[in-house]
Every structure is written in structure tokens, then in C-alpha cells.
Scaffold this active site. Structure first.
Site, PDB file in Angstrom:
ATOM      1  N   HIS A   1      -5.486  -0.541   1.919  1.00 47.62           N
ATOM      2  CA  HIS A   1      -4.277  -0.615   1.070  1.00 47.62           C
ATOM      3  C   HIS A   1      -3.669  -2.016   1.248  1.00 47.62           C
ATOM      4  O   HIS A   1      -2.593  -2.163   1.838  1.00 47.62           O
ATOM      5  CB  HIS A   1      -3.296   0.484   1.475  1.00 47.62           C
ATOM      6  CG  HIS A   1      -2.197   0.727   0.488  1.00 47.62           C
ATOM      7  ND1 HIS A   1      -2.120   0.081  -0.733  1.00 47.62           N
ATOM      8  CD2 HIS A   1      -1.101   1.547   0.543  1.00 47.62           C
ATOM      9  CE1 HIS A   1      -1.046   0.502  -1.377  1.00 47.62           C
ATOM     10  NE2 HIS A   1      -0.409   1.388  -0.622  1.00 47.62           N
TER      11      HIS A   1
ATOM     12  N   GLN B   1       0.046  -3.050   0.254  1.00 46.61           N
ATOM     13  CA  GLN B   1       1.065  -2.566   1.186  1.00 46.61           C
ATOM     14  C   GLN B   1       1.314  -3.585   2.298  1.00 46.61           C
ATOM     15  O   GLN B   1       2.453  -3.839   2.697  1.00 46.61           O
ATOM     16  CB  GLN B   1       0.609  -1.234   1.802  1.00 46.61           C
ATOM     17  CG  GLN B   1       1.608  -0.638   2.769  1.00 46.61           C
ATOM     18  CD  GLN B   1       2.878  -0.193   2.067  1.00 46.61           C
ATOM     19  OE1 GLN B   1       2.807   0.505   1.068  1.00 46.61           O
ATOM     20  NE2 GLN B   1       4.030  -0.584   2.585  1.00 46.61           N
TER      21      GLN B   1
ATOM     22  N   ASP C   1       2.046   6.478   9.533  1.00 52.07           N
ATOM     23  CA  ASP C   1       1.790   6.907   8.157  1.00 52.07           C
ATOM     24  C   ASP C   1       1.515   8.405   8.220  1.00 52.07           C
ATOM     25  O   ASP C   1       1.340   8.978   9.313  1.00 52.07           O
ATOM     26  CB  ASP C   1       0.582   6.122   7.594  1.00 52.07           C
ATOM     27  CG  ASP C   1       0.291   6.423   6.124  1.00 52.07           C
ATOM     28  OD1 ASP C   1       1.156   7.010   5.433  1.00 52.07           O
ATOM     29  OD2 ASP C   1      -0.818   6.071   5.654  1.00 52.07           O
TER      30      ASP C   1
ATOM     31  N   ARG D   1       7.362  -4.455  -1.967  1.00 53.47           N
ATOM     32  CA  ARG D   1       6.157  -4.237  -2.782  1.00 53.47           C
ATOM     33  C   ARG D   1       6.299  -5.009  -4.089  1.00 53.47           C
ATOM     34  O   ARG D   1       5.355  -5.622  -4.581  1.00 53.47           O
ATOM     35  CB  ARG D   1       5.958  -2.740  -3.076  1.00 53.47           C
ATOM     36  CG  ARG D   1       5.741  -1.854  -1.852  1.00 53.47           C
ATOM     37  CD  ARG D   1       4.441  -2.163  -1.147  1.00 53.47           C
ATOM     38  NE  ARG D   1       3.306  -2.064  -2.048  1.00 53.47           N
ATOM     39  CZ  ARG D   1       2.687  -0.929  -2.392  1.00 53.47           C
ATOM     40  NH1 ARG D   1       3.081   0.223  -1.871  1.00 53.47           N
ATOM     41  NH2 ARG D   1       1.663  -0.931  -3.228  1.00 53.47           N
TER      42      ARG D   1
HETATM   43  N1   CP Z   1       3.205   3.155  -0.177  1.00 52.91           N
HETATM   44  C1   CP Z   1       2.652   3.486  -1.371  1.00 52.91           C
HETATM   45  O1   CP Z   1       1.624   2.941  -1.785  1.00 52.91           O
HETATM   46  O2   CP Z   1       3.364   4.415  -2.077  1.00 52.91           O
HETATM   47  P1   CP Z   1       2.904   5.132  -3.422  1.00 52.91           P
HETATM   48  O3   CP Z   1       1.792   6.074  -3.090  1.00 52.91           O
HETATM   49  O4   CP Z   1       4.150   5.850  -3.879  1.00 52.91           O
HETATM   50  O5   CP Z   1       2.450   4.100  -4.416  1.00 52.91           O
HETATM   51  N1  NVA Z   2      -2.518   6.906   3.805  1.00 52.14           N
HETATM   52  C1  NVA Z   2      -1.774   7.334   2.649  1.00 52.14           C
HETATM   53  C2  NVA Z   2      -0.980   6.201   2.084  1.00 52.14           C
HETATM   54  C3  NVA Z   2      -0.151   6.529   0.888  1.00 52.14           C
HETATM   55  C4  NVA Z   2       0.547   5.349   0.309  1.00 52.14           C
HETATM   56  C5  NVA Z   2      -2.728   7.913   1.609  1.00 52.14           C
HETATM   57  O1  NVA Z   2      -3.809   7.348   1.411  1.00 52.14           O
HETATM   58  O2  NVA Z   2      -2.392   8.924   1.012  1.00 52.14           O
END
Ligand code: CP
Ligand code: NVA
Length: 299
Positions: free
Chosen positions: A130, A133, A218, A286
Site C-alpha cells: 500500500h 499510504q 492496522d 493522503r
Molecule cells: N487507508 C486506506 O487506504 O483507507 P481506505 O481503504 O478507506 O481507502
Molecule cells: N490492511 C488493510 C488496509 C486497509 C486500508 C487491508 O488491506 O484491508
């Protein structure tokens, strides 16, 4: 050659630092309400195979503020959902728009898409990474505490996509990351191995957070792991970031979480809603960090 942003390793440390600087500048410009339509007339396509609040809204608002436009494409409504090959979809859409933002499951899907795209592809989250992020998270650290180089970060929880991107960030920004997971939930061995001395694994949250400058967690059950929720809640007992755990970090340590958060599971309400929490700045950043990313990739 078309540049993509599929992981933090696609950019050099120097480029990443420049992006963070630019994100802070764009934030100040927006605060002053100065026009900044540097991407006037440019189009952004968003293909999301998973839910999103922050990522979708920040990209759509961001490109609009930069003078461009966005289209949100639910895969079920695309021919992709009826079996049109991913590669063909990439070839076609990339002839019409200026960049494509994708949120999907397998990381291999986004690399295949990028290989057939004429325009930059941005990873809006895969099961592996990600990176967007982390641009916001590192910007937040810089704003609240200064340069993260040489500092100590602690990850407590699942060795997931966001954890993998924190590991890459440790390499690219030059800090140390201690990762505490229950046995069996460690980050991928290859991601860890490539980070060398920048990352240390443990099964003890207490050891991970000792003297940390920032503590991060997380959700224990990421998107796609809903059926494992109960098993994971059991496995992660003792991994809640609460006041007692934060006490072991440095006095001025901050708390980070990409959100969405589940109070009472991976984090206590006292911590996420408390003085040390940086989560709302992270969420806001973000917007600014991704505007800097779009500007970098499109200009
Ligand atoms: N942190 C994040 O990516 O949030 P969303 O899943 O709401 O986009
Ligand atoms: N680890 C989480 C992050 C969400 C933004 C997922 O992948 O669902």
C-alpha cells in the site's frame, strides 16, 4: 519509459524525499486557497476491486483540485467483470486517460496491468503493498517530528500489505522498523530479507515498541480475510496497542494507523482518540501526498 508507482521501490530515495517536500508545499498552497491547476484537463481512471473511503476520495478530490477529472470504474460494470482480459483493458483505457489508479487483490494483477499500460499506473493497495499510504504516513512523521532517518519505528500486529510498505519505507528513508506479530503472521520473508538491517522481527509487542519514536498498527483482518476474523482475533490477543504498550515507547512517540480502525481490537479507543494519535493527519495527508505523486508522474 512510462513510470509506475506499484511500490515504494519504484522511486529512488531522493525522488521520495522530493515528493514529501512537494506534498507539504501543496498542502500550504491549498490552505492559502491559491489556485494550483497544474494538471488542467488531465484524466484519472480509478479501478477499485475492494472498498475504499480515504483512497478514493483523496484521489478524486486531488485530481479535481489540480484541474483534472476522474472516473471511478467499478470492475463489475466494466467488461473486465465479464471476462475481458486485464491486459486488453489496460491497453484500451491507457489510450484514453493520463493515469490509472488500481486497488486489487493479487499484486501480480497490477504488475500485469502496468506492463500493458501506456500511462502511469498507481497502486491504490494490493494484498502485498500500500505505497500511497506510506507517502502520507512519512509526510505526517516529517510534519510532526522531523526527518525519520535514523529513527525507530515499531509495527505491532499483522505482517500485512501496509506492514510490507513500512518495511520498504525503512529501506528508502533510512530508519529502523521493529515488527511484532504472532507466530505465523510475519511479513513475507522476501520483503524482510531485502530490507536487511532496517527491519527486525519479534513476537513480543513490548520488545518492538521499546524506545520507539512511532508505533503503528492496522486491522488484524484485511480485506479478503473476513472469514478469518474470529481466528485472527484469538491469534492476536495481547497485540492491542493500548496505553500500557504506548508507555514503553519514547515519551514523545506518536501513534499511527492507516484506518479503518477497530477500537478494542488492534488499538484501544484511548490511544487512537488520544493525544499521541496522528491518524487524522495521516488520513488528510493522503490528499496532499497523492497530489504530489500525480504531479510527479504526469508532468
Ligand atoms: N487507508 C486506506 O487506504 O483507507 P481506505 O481503504 O478507506 O481507502
Ligand atoms: N490492511 C488493510 C488496509 C486497509 C486500508 C487491508 O488491506 O484491508
Amino acid at each position: 519509459m512510462t513510470r509506475h508507482f506499484l511500490s515504494l521501490l519504484d522511486f529512488t530515495p531522493k525522488e521520495l524525499r522530493a515528493l514529501i517536500e512537494r506534498a507539504m508545499t501543496l498542502k500550504a498552497i491549498l490552505r492559502r486557497r491559491e489556485p494550483h491547476e497544474y494538471l488542467r484537463g488531465r484524466s484519472l481512471a480509478l479501478i477499485f476491486e475492494k472498498s475504499s473511503t480515504r483512497t478514493r476520495v483523496s484521489f478524486e478530490a486531488g485530481i479535481t483540485q489540480l484541474g483534472g477529472n476522474s472516473m471511478f470504474l467499478a470492475p463489475a460494470e466494466l467488461q473486465l467483470g465479464r471476462g475481458e482480459p486485464l491486459e486488453d483493458t489496460a491497453r484500451v483505457i491507457s489510450r484514453m486517460v493520463d493515469a490509472i489508479v488500481i486497488r486489487t487483490h493479487e499484486h501480480a494483477k497490477i504488475t500485469a496491468f502496468a506492463a500493458h499500460s501506456q500511462v502511469p499506473v498507481i497502486n491504490a493497495l494490493t494484498d502485498r503493498y500500500h505505497p500511497c499510504q506510506l507517502l502520507a504516513d512519512i509526510q505526517t512523521y516529517f510534519e510532526l517530528k522531523g526527518d525519520i532517518a535514523g529513527r525507530r519505528a515499531a509495527w505491532v500486529g499483522d505482517g500485512n500489505n501496509v506492514c510490507h510498505s513500512w518495511i520498504n519505507a525503512a529501506r528508502q528513508f533510512g530508519f529502523t522498523l521493529r515488527v511484532a506479530t504472532p507466530p505465523g503472521y510475519e511479513p513475507s520473508a522476501d520483503v524482510v530479507a531485502d530490507a536487511g538491517d532496517h527491519v527486525h522481527l519479534t513476537h513480543s509487542p513490548q520488545d518492538a515498541v521499546a524506545e520507539a519514536d512511532v508505533v503503528i498498527t492496522d486491522t488484524w483482518a484485511s480485506m479478503g480475510q473476513e472469514s478469518e476474523k474470529d481466528v485472527r482475533a484469538q491469534a492476536f490477543r495481547g497485540f492491542c496497542v493500548d496505553d500500557a504498550l504506548m508507555e514503553r515507547a519514547r515519551n514523545d512517540a506518536i501513534f499511527m494507523h492507516c484506518l479503518p480502525a477497530y477500537r478494542g481490537l488492534e488499538v484501544s479507543a484511548g490511544v487512537i482518540d488520544g493525544q499521541r494519535s496522528a491518524v487524522w493527519d495521516e488520513a488528510e495527508n493522503r490528499l496532499h501526498a497523492q497530489k504530489a505523486l500525480l504531479e510527479f508522474l504526469l508532468n
